[in-house]
Design an enzyme around this catalytic site. Structure first.
Site, mmCIF file in Angstrom:
data_model
loop_
_atom_site.group_PDB
_atom_site.id
_atom_site.type_symbol
_atom_site.label_atom_id
_atom_site.label_comp_id
_atom_site.label_asym_id
_atom_site.label_seq_id
_atom_site.Cartn_x
_atom_site.Cartn_y
_atom_site.Cartn_z
ATOM 1 C CB CYS A 166 0.725 -6.748 -4.498
ATOM 2 S SG CYS A 166 1.596 -5.182 -4.724
ATOM 3 C CG HIS A 306 -4.786 -7.913 -1.872
ATOM 4 N ND1 HIS A 306 -3.491 -8.371 -1.784
ATOM 5 C CD2 HIS A 306 -4.733 -6.783 -2.642
ATOM 6 C CE1 HIS A 306 -2.689 -7.565 -2.482
ATOM 7 N NE2 HIS A 306 -3.412 -6.590 -2.994
ATOM 8 C CD GLU A 317 -9.720 -8.836 -0.596
ATOM 9 O OE1 GLU A 317 -9.299 -7.747 -0.160
ATOM 10 O OE2 GLU A 317 -9.217 -9.935 -0.295
ATOM 11 C CE LYS A 338 -1.391 -6.528 1.359
ATOM 12 N NZ LYS A 338 -2.361 -7.627 1.177
ATOM 13 C CG HIS A 343 0.787 -3.813 0.048
ATOM 14 N ND1 HIS A 343 1.205 -5.119 -0.131
ATOM 15 C CD2 HIS A 343 0.032 -3.509 -1.035
ATOM 16 C CE1 HIS A 343 0.724 -5.570 -1.273
ATOM 17 N NE2 HIS A 343 0.003 -4.615 -1.841
ATOM 18 C CG PHE A 402 0.033 -2.395 -9.455
ATOM 19 C CD1 PHE A 402 -1.223 -2.168 -8.928
ATOM 20 C CD2 PHE A 402 1.055 -1.511 -9.123
ATOM 21 C CE1 PHE A 402 -1.470 -1.092 -8.081
ATOM 22 C CE2 PHE A 402 0.832 -0.434 -8.273
ATOM 23 C CZ PHE A 402 -0.430 -0.228 -7.749
#
Lengths: 415, 82
Positions: A166, A306, A317, A338, A343, A402
């Site tokens: 991502c 994010h 975050e 998002k 996402h 990830f």
């Protein structure tokens, strides 16, 4: 990254997202607080009644009017979105006159040609090896969209496909910045694409407990920073930006949306999927982006976070931002787009770079929707309800993936 | 019932159009796939595989390499249909 004094600007944007068929439509929809999430109605859902998640933020495939059938046939759905978004960005930049060997393409994906792979597997199983089409490999490989965009625009300085889950889309912008600053290119079309909403990904991301299961209210499921957030909403789409050396843009009198000031990257080396909870790696990426930009925390006016709407990730975050910006964070307008787009995985960092660039250009931070009850652990000034006017300065786009990938890109108001 | 040469040509032209974007009317019997229509080997393989499906015939690889013109393909399909 090799750094030079070369200044780099954004002169074009293109996107196909769950909330708009172009980058500018997407921006307008975001200002209105539009959700792109909906119950999946495709017939294949009926074959998988046991899927715990039954919604996503879908982007319709490009129509035959923008992508002729013979082109669409040779591209995975993710490649179709990438090529159309690239052409939009190119046209938006005014179709720059550039030597092909000075034009680059960097197009990222997180997952790649999943539909092509699984459809070919089905053909092989049911009809045999002779029925598998010869374009299958060029369509499923993760660099397929980078190659296709390079081909579509005649970009010969290099075609690259960073893969960092991502964070991929933001890493593409970072590599494009490096291509121009290191002297390899004058213009680079960069971004990301994803089209992997499929029963298999719904099942496998669900197995990780990564997805929201708010099936009864899909448009309210992506709720970064809300106390009841329960996972992300998978989506597909593509976003491409035209990055150009300031010199090249000036020489042709191009409209400049924003400047790309710097980027930072780091790795957590903590867990293959979970973010390091203190956000130390992400914090280093943000600090590096500001250092490369020659900016201080007090220059930052806006962050496109994010913020995927997962319980652990959103807080990591917050800590990363606090670590990198300290007290200056209190004066930063933070948007979690998002909440509207879902996402977009490998496209997320690119689409959110576009949001960040347009926020500086229009001097407005888009709202974050569905924050009904702000998590008390989120000590951020989250833009909610309506867009917020922005002053000139630096805006940062964060993207994490990830694998422990952290990418932060710092943009500045066009001067 | 076996299809006529014209019907097979129309079907082949449609496959070529979908694969390459060439207008159907450019797919004429005497055109060479490589020299006149500029069709590469991957596209040719794809067209043959789809022609097999569409016309319910089998075109083995060793025969495919001898199919140089549109007429070669149309005739092959016509004969294979018996």
């Amino acid at each position: 990254m090799t750094t030079t004094s070369q200044r780099v600007v954004v002169t074009g944007v293109g996107a196909l997202t769950p909330i708009g068929a172009t980058a500018h439509e997407t921006w307008e929809a975001a200002l209105k607080g539009t959700s792109g999430a909906a119950t999946i109605t495709e017939p294949w859902m009926a074959d998988h009644g046991d899927l715990p998640v039954r919604f996503a933020a879908r982007t319709p495939p490009p129509g035959i009017d923008v992508l002729p059938k013979h082109e669409a046939k040779r591209l995975d759905p993710s490649g179709q979105l990438a090529v159309v978004a690239a052409r939009q960005a190119w046209a938006d930049a005014g179709a720059p006159d550039v030597d092909p060997v000075r034009l680059g393409a960097v197009v990222a994906t997180g997952i790649g040609g999943l539909w092509t792979t699984l459809d070919a597997w089905e053909v092989l199983r049911t009809r045999g090896a002779r029925r598998v089409l010869p374009m299958t490999v060029p369509m499923l490989m993760p660099n397929s969209s980078a190659g296709a965009v390079s081909l579509a625009l005649g970009a010969r300085a290099g075609a690259h496909a960073p893969v960092s889950a991502c964070a991929s889309g933001a890493e593409a912008v970072t590599l494009a910045l490096g291509m121009i600053r290191s002297g390899r290119a004058d213009v680079v079309v960069a971004g990301g694409t994803e089209a992997c909403v499929h029963p298999l990904t719904l099942a496998t991301f669900s197995a990780m407990k990564a997805l929201s299961t708010r099936n009864d209210a899909p448009e309210r499921a992506s709720r970064p920073y809300d106390v009841t957030r329960d996972g992300f909403v998978m989506g597909d789409g593509a976003g491409l930006l035209v990055l150009e050396s300031a010199e090249h843009a000036r020489a042709r009198g191009a409209r400049v949306y924003a400047e790309v000031l710097g980027a930072g990257m780091s790795a957590d080396a903590y867990d293959i999927a979970a973010p390091e909870p203190e956000g130390a790696g992400a914090s280093r990426a943000i600090a590096e982006a500001l250092a490369v930009a020659g900016a201080t925390p007090s220059d930052v006016v806006h962050v496109n976070a994010h913020a995927t709407s997962t319980p652990v990730g959103d807080l990591a975050e917050v800590r990363a931002l606090r670590g990198a910006l300290g007290g200056a964070l209190d004066d930063v307008a933070v948007s979690a787009t998002k909440s509207m787009t879902g996402h977009l995985l490998g496209a997320a960092g690119a689409v959110e770079s576009i949001f960040t660039v347009l926020a500086l250009h229009h001097r407005a931070a888009p709202p974050t929707i569905n924050v009904d009850d702000l998590d008390p652990a989120v000590d951020l000034d989250v833009v909610r309800g309506a867009p917020r006017p922005l002053g000139d300065g630096v805006a940062v786009n964060n993207s994490f993936g990830f694998g422990g990938h952290n990418v932060a890109v710092a943009f500045g108001t066009a001067s | 019932m076996a299809l006529s040469e014209q019907e097979i040509l129309a079907g082949v032209a449609e496959l070529v159009n979908e694969e390459t974007g060439l207008p159907v009317e450019s797919v004429e019997l005497d055109k060479s796939f490589t020299d006149d229509l500029d069709i590469d080997s991957l596209s040719m393989t794809s067209i043959v595989v789809q022609a097999e499906d569409r016309f319910s015939v089998t075109i083995p690889d060793e025969d495919t390499k001898n199919l140089k013109t549109v007429r070669d393909v149309v005739n092959y399909i016509q004969q294979a249909q018996g």
